[in-house]
Design a protein around this motif. Structure first.
Motif, PDB file in Angstrom:
ATOM      1  N   ASN A 197      44.494  16.415  56.955  1.00  0.00           N
ATOM      2  CA  ASN A 197      45.369  15.244  56.941  1.00  0.00           C
ATOM      3  C   ASN A 197      44.904  14.219  55.914  1.00  0.00           C
ATOM      4  N   SER A 198      43.588  14.044  55.823  1.00  0.00           N
ATOM      5  CA  SER A 198      43.045  13.037  54.918  1.00  0.00           C
ATOM      6  C   SER A 198      43.221  13.439  53.451  1.00  0.00           C
TER       7      SER A 198
ATOM      8  N   PRO B  65      41.348  19.708  60.893  1.00  0.00           N
ATOM      9  CA  PRO B  65      42.658  19.039  60.826  1.00  0.00           C
ATOM     10  C   PRO B  65      42.534  17.610  60.281  1.00  0.00           C
ATOM     11  N   VAL B  66      41.453  16.920  60.629  1.00  0.00           N
ATOM     12  CA  VAL B  66      41.234  15.564  60.110  1.00  0.00           C
ATOM     13  C   VAL B  66      41.121  15.618  58.584  1.00  0.00           C
TER      14      VAL B  66
END
Lengths: 336, 336
Positions: free
Chosen positions: A244-245, A240-241
Motif C-alpha cells: 500500500n505504501s 500489505p502495508v
C-alpha cells in the motif's frame, strides 16, 4: 501529434495482441500441469478485452517475494551470507570482536552459535554490516559482493541461483502488460543494485525492508547516511502495508513461498475480480533443496512453509507450485 | 517471438524519434524564454544517442513537488482545506469540539486561530480527519471531496486548479522517455486517488508524507487501518530520503517552488551528468497569486520561497520559472 500518437497506440495494442498469442510458448521451463495452466488461463482471462475478467493494463500489478520465490534461500538467506562475509572483511578493524558475541562465533565459522542470540544478535550483525556508510557506499559494497561471491553448494554467483521458470514468468507477465514488483522481507538496498539486470525489475519497483537514512552535507556534497535504526520490516503483515505504501494499488497476482507471504496473498485475493495467488513449494532435494515443513518436508527455519499454510492454500484456491513436478528446469546453469 | 519483439522495439524507437521532433511544439502554454529553452535544450541533450549527455530511458527520472508546483496552494494547502471540510462534516458526531481547540476556532471559521496552536493543533486536525478508518474508506472520502469541493477564489474543482504548463511538461517529458514522479510534502493517500487522471502519474509514482497503517482482519476480510501516528514526512531533507526509499534512483530533473524543495534539487544536481533543476516563482497576482518572499513578494507562510533560495538558485544554475513571464496560460479554464 494527436494522430501520430493514436497510430502508435493502435500499433502497440496490435503488437501486444500478437505477442499474447506467442506467449503461450514463452514458459519453456514449466512442465504442462496445473501450475502452468493456472498462470496461462489467468493471463488470458484478464487481458481479454470485453471479457468480464478484463483488467486494464495500469491495474495489472504482480508482486513477487524474492528469497525462495525468485532466487534460492538455502543454506541461509543470501543477505545473511553477505553480512557474514562483511563481518569477516571488517574484522581486522575490530579486534574486540574476537571475544564479543555474536561476532566471536561468526569469525570461528559457527553461524548457528552466532544466531543463538536471536533477534538481538541479528540486529547487531545488520547494524555493523549495513549501517554507518552512505547509500552510495553501500551500493558499491553490495555490487562488489554480488559480482564475486559464490553459492556454497552450486559454486555459482548468487545472481545465477535464480529460478529460470520465475524469470520466464516475470517476462511473460510483462509481455502481457503487467508491471512486476518485488515485495521482499530482504533489504531494499541489498536488492536494488542487481534486480534490473537479473529480473528486469527496476529499483523503483522493488519493495523491501529498510533502515533509516539521513540527509547530510559532507564536504559540500549531499549524502544519505545509513543509520543503525530499522525503518520498516516488509514481512508478514508488513507486506500489505509495504504494498500500500510503495505501490498504492492492490496486486491482482502475488507469488510467495512461506508464511511471511501469507498476508500478501490474502490482501491480493481480497480485491474484486480475478486473482492469481501462488506459493512455491521446495520439494526438490536433488536439484535444489527440500524443506517446508509442508507435506512432511524438513523444517530448516529458513523460508518456512508450514502444513497449515499448505492447507490454507488448498482451501483458498491458491496454487502450490511443486518445484519437482512443475519445473522442467530450475536454474539456467543446469543446461550447461 | 524474438524477431517480432525486435521489430516492435525498432518501431517504438522510430516513433519516439518522430515524437521528439514534434515535442518542441508540445509546450504551447509556455512563452518562448529562458525557462522553456532550459527545458527543451536539456531534453534534447539527454535523449540524443551518442551524445556525452545521453541518459538511457530507464534513468530518466523526473520528480515534481505538487503544492505550488503542479497545482495551486493558496489560500491554504488544498489538503488543509480538505481537513477543514472534514472537521465540519464530522462536527455533529463530536459535540465536545464546540469548546475544544483547535476545533472550536475552526468551526467558527477562524482558521488562523485554529492554527495558532502550531504543529500540535495541525497534528490533532490530521488525526481526526485522516486516521481511524481503513485505507479504502479514506480513498472514498478523498475521491468524494475532490469530485465536489471548489476552490474559494477560482470557483472550480481543485483538480482544475492545476498548472497547464506543468501538465504539458509532464507529458512532454514522458513522450521523451522520462518516468515522472510526484515527491510532495502532502499526504501520499490524499494524492493517489486523482493523480493518474489529472497528471497521468500512477499511484506507484507518487511519493508523499504518510501516517502508519496496520493490517487487520475485519469480518474475515483483510483491511489496512490508518493509525493516528506519523510514518514519514516527505519535506525538506525528507525529500531525498523519500526519493531514495521509494524510487531508489537519483532524478536527473527536479521541479519545486519552495524551500521545502531545496534538498530535492540539491540531491538531483549532485549526480553525475546533465541535470535540470527548476523552481516556480509565484509572481502573478492577477492570474494566480503573488507570494514568496523572493524578489520582495509578500510572505504568506504557505509555500515559502525566500530570497535566500532565489539567490541560491541563481548561484547553482537552477532555473526560476516566472509564472507571469514564462506561462502564456496558467489554468486550462482561462481559455473558456
Amino acid at each position: 501529434m494527436k494522430t501520430l500518437r493514436n497510430k502508435f497506440v493502435l500499433l502497440a495494442i496490435t503488437l501486444v495482441g500478437l505477442t499474447t498469442a506467442y506467449a503461450q510458448n514463452s514458459l519453456p521451463s514449466w512442465n504442462d500441469g496445473p501450475a502452468k495452466k493456472a498462470i496461462t488461463e489467468f493471463v488470458a482471462k484478464v487481458t481479454k478485452e470485453g471479457s468480464s475478467d478484463f483488467v486494464p493494463p495500469e491495474e495489472r500489478i504482480a508482486t513477487f517475494d524474492n528469497d525462495g520465490t525468485l532466487w534460492c534461500e538455502q543454506p541461509l538467506y543470501f543477505q545473511l551470507l553477505f553480512a557474514l562475509d562483511r563481518v569477516k572483511a571488517l574484522a581486522p578493524q575490530h579486534p574486540e570482536w574476537k571475544t564479543k558475541e555474536p561476532f566471536a562465533s561468526l569469525l570461528k565459522g559457527d553461524v548457528k552459535g552466532a544466531l543463538a542470540g536471536g533477534e538481538h544478535a541479528m540486529l547487531e550483525i545488520i547494524i555493523v554490516t549495513h549501517a554507518g556508510m552512505t547509500t552510495a557506499e553501500f551500493e558499491t559494497i553490495v555490487a562488489d559482493w554480488i559480482a564475486t561471491a559464490k553459492h556454497p553448494k552450486f559454486k555459482r554467483p548468487y545472481t545465477e541461483c535464480v529460478y529460470q521458470p520465475m524469470v520466464e514468468l516475470l517476462a511473460y507477465l510483462r509481455a502481457n502488460g503487467f508491471k512486476t514488483f518485488i515485495v521482499s522481507g530482504g533489504g531494499i538496498e541489498f536488492m536494488r543494485p542487481w534486480t534490473e539486470k537479473v529480473y528486469g525489475i527496476p529499483p523503483e519497483q522493488v519493495v523491501g525492508s529498510s533502515i533509516k537514512t539521513k540527509y547530510e552535507m559532507r564536504d559540500g556534497k549531499p549524502v544519505l547516511m545509513r543509520l543503525p535504526e530499522m525503518n520498516f520490516i516488509d514481512d508478514n503483515t508488513g507486506k500489505p502495508v509495504g504494498i500500500n505504501s510503495y505501490i498504492g494499488r492492490r496486486p491482482i497476482a502475488a507469488f510467495g513461498n512461506s508464511d511471511g507471504d501469507q498476508q500478501m496473498l490474502e490482501w491480493t485475493q481480497a480485491g474484486d475480480g480475478a486473482r492469481l495467488c501462488m506459493l512455491v513449494l521446495h520439494d526438490d532435494a536433488k536439484r535444489e533443496y527440500a524443506y517446508g515443513p509442508a507435506q512432511g518436508l524438513p523444517d530448516t527455519k529458513v523460508g518456512t512453509f508450514p502444513q497449515a499454510l499448505y492447507d490454507k492454500a488448498k482451501k483458498q484456491g491458491w496454487t502450490v507450485i511443486s518445484m519437482k513436478d512443475d519445473w522442467k528446469t530450475i536454474f539456467a546453469f543446469e543446461k550447461n
